[in-house]
Motif scaffolding. Structure first.
Motif, PDB file in Angstrom:
ATOM      1  N   LYS A   1      35.858  41.523  47.822  1.00  0.00           N
ATOM      2  CA  LYS A   1      36.933  40.703  47.273  1.00  0.00           C
ATOM      3  C   LYS A   1      37.396  39.619  48.238  1.00  0.00           C
ATOM      4  O   LYS A   1      37.892  38.593  47.818  1.00  0.00           O
ATOM      5  CB  LYS A   1      38.127  41.576  46.893  1.00  0.00           C
ATOM      6  CG  LYS A   1      37.887  42.443  45.688  1.00  0.00           C
ATOM      7  CD  LYS A   1      39.149  43.200  45.328  1.00  0.00           C
ATOM      8  CE  LYS A   1      38.908  44.078  44.119  1.00  0.00           C
ATOM      9  NZ  LYS A   1      40.103  44.859  43.777  1.00  0.00           N
TER      10      LYS A   1
ATOM     11  N   PHE B   1      37.426  36.582  51.148  1.00  0.00           N
ATOM     12  CA  PHE B   1      36.633  35.394  51.428  1.00  0.00           C
ATOM     13  C   PHE B   1      37.430  34.431  52.298  1.00  0.00           C
ATOM     14  O   PHE B   1      38.643  34.559  52.444  1.00  0.00           O
ATOM     15  CB  PHE B   1      36.155  34.718  50.146  1.00  0.00           C
ATOM     16  CG  PHE B   1      37.261  34.332  49.192  1.00  0.00           C
ATOM     17  CD1 PHE B   1      37.746  33.041  49.153  1.00  0.00           C
ATOM     18  CD2 PHE B   1      37.795  35.272  48.313  1.00  0.00           C
ATOM     19  CE1 PHE B   1      38.748  32.683  48.259  1.00  0.00           C
ATOM     20  CE2 PHE B   1      38.793  34.928  47.419  1.00  0.00           C
ATOM     21  CZ  PHE B   1      39.278  33.626  47.404  1.00  0.00           C
TER      22      PHE B   1
ATOM     23  N   THR C   1      38.158  30.304  53.059  1.00  0.00           N
ATOM     24  CA  THR C   1      38.043  28.942  52.556  1.00  0.00           C
ATOM     25  C   THR C   1      38.621  27.964  53.574  1.00  0.00           C
ATOM     26  O   THR C   1      39.205  28.369  54.577  1.00  0.00           O
ATOM     27  CB  THR C   1      38.800  28.780  51.218  1.00  0.00           C
ATOM     28  OG1 THR C   1      40.169  29.117  51.409  1.00  0.00           O
ATOM     29  CG2 THR C   1      38.200  29.658  50.140  1.00  0.00           C
TER      30      THR C   1
ATOM     31  N   PRO D   1      33.444  29.266  49.021  1.00  0.00           N
ATOM     32  CA  PRO D   1      33.916  29.970  50.222  1.00  0.00           C
ATOM     33  C   PRO D   1      32.969  29.756  51.402  1.00  0.00           C
ATOM     34  O   PRO D   1      31.749  29.700  51.236  1.00  0.00           O
ATOM     35  CB  PRO D   1      33.918  31.435  49.793  1.00  0.00           C
ATOM     36  CG  PRO D   1      33.994  31.408  48.307  1.00  0.00           C
ATOM     37  CD  PRO D   1      33.246  30.171  47.889  1.00  0.00           C
TER      38      PRO D   1
ATOM     39  N   LYS E   1      31.832  35.032  52.409  1.00  0.00           N
ATOM     40  CA  LYS E   1      32.222  36.031  51.412  1.00  0.00           C
ATOM     41  C   LYS E   1      31.181  37.137  51.424  1.00  0.00           C
ATOM     42  O   LYS E   1      30.129  37.004  52.041  1.00  0.00           O
ATOM     43  CB  LYS E   1      32.358  35.417  50.022  1.00  0.00           C
ATOM     44  CG  LYS E   1      31.060  34.932  49.420  1.00  0.00           C
ATOM     45  CD  LYS E   1      31.285  34.384  48.023  1.00  0.00           C
ATOM     46  CE  LYS E   1      29.955  33.944  47.431  1.00  0.00           C
ATOM     47  NZ  LYS E   1      30.092  33.484  46.068  1.00  0.00           N
TER      48      LYS E   1
ATOM     49  N   PHE F   1      31.239  38.149  55.318  1.00  0.00           N
ATOM     50  CA  PHE F   1      32.658  38.050  55.656  1.00  0.00           C
ATOM     51  C   PHE F   1      33.097  39.353  56.302  1.00  0.00           C
ATOM     52  O   PHE F   1      33.305  40.358  55.629  1.00  0.00           O
ATOM     53  CB  PHE F   1      33.460  37.761  54.398  1.00  0.00           C
ATOM     54  CG  PHE F   1      34.913  37.475  54.646  1.00  0.00           C
ATOM     55  CD1 PHE F   1      35.314  36.475  55.510  1.00  0.00           C
ATOM     56  CD2 PHE F   1      35.891  38.204  54.004  1.00  0.00           C
ATOM     57  CE1 PHE F   1      36.649  36.203  55.727  1.00  0.00           C
ATOM     58  CE2 PHE F   1      37.235  37.946  54.205  1.00  0.00           C
ATOM     59  CZ  PHE F   1      37.610  36.943  55.071  1.00  0.00           C
TER      60      PHE F   1
ATOM     61  N   HIS G   1      41.958  37.239  51.312  1.00  0.00           N
ATOM     62  CA  HIS G   1      41.599  35.820  51.271  1.00  0.00           C
ATOM     63  C   HIS G   1      42.246  35.116  52.449  1.00  0.00           C
ATOM     64  O   HIS G   1      43.453  35.203  52.627  1.00  0.00           O
ATOM     65  CB  HIS G   1      42.076  35.205  49.950  1.00  0.00           C
ATOM     66  CG  HIS G   1      41.914  33.721  49.886  1.00  0.00           C
ATOM     67  ND1 HIS G   1      42.593  32.957  49.002  1.00  0.00           N
ATOM     68  CD2 HIS G   1      41.147  32.861  50.597  1.00  0.00           C
ATOM     69  CE1 HIS G   1      42.273  31.692  49.163  1.00  0.00           C
ATOM     70  NE2 HIS G   1      41.395  31.601  50.135  1.00  0.00           N
TER      71      HIS G   1
END
Length: 123
Positions: free
Chosen positions: A23, A25, A27, A72, A75, A79, A122
């Protein structure tokens, strides 16, 4: 202080022992504050600091028209918890835009070091 370190070690061991659900990631969104617009076309490098086994040590990106990456940066299995560094190639960006700079630009490459603690989140 000692108890906080025990909790941190336990958390890191837990992260190593369970497989993530994918889930989380990472950015990136870059804004050109001088012009008040997204920094479209800026080269950005992401580097993993330390040992991450067989995973790549660096990734290169170029921001899109919105100043973001097209997806992303990291991920899934790429990640993971650890230390990272974004390098924003600001000098090249301003030169490509035709901004007059000194022989020694005020900003060239701008590094930002950060950590990922929980790869389910995130960032």
């Amino acid at each position: 202080e000692a108890l906080a370190q025990v909790h941190k070690i336990a958390w890191l061991r837990l992260l190593d022992s369970v497989e993530g659900n994918g889930k989380g990631f990472l950015t990136c969104h870059v804004l050109d504050v001088a012009s008040g617009t997204p920094a479209a076309g800026m080269s950005v490098t992401l580097t993993r600091l330390g040992d991450h086994g067989d995973l790549p040590s660096s990734y290169a990106f170029t921001t899109n028209e919105d100043g973001r990456l097209d997806g992303p940066a990291l991920k899934g299995p790429d990640f993971c918890a650890g230390a990272y560094e974004w390098t924003f190639h600001v000098g090249e960006y301003f030169a490509a835009k035709g901004v007059a700079t000194a022989a020694q630009p005020f900003l060239g490459d701008v590094p930002i070091r950060f950590g990922i603690d929980n790869p389910e989140e995130h960032y």
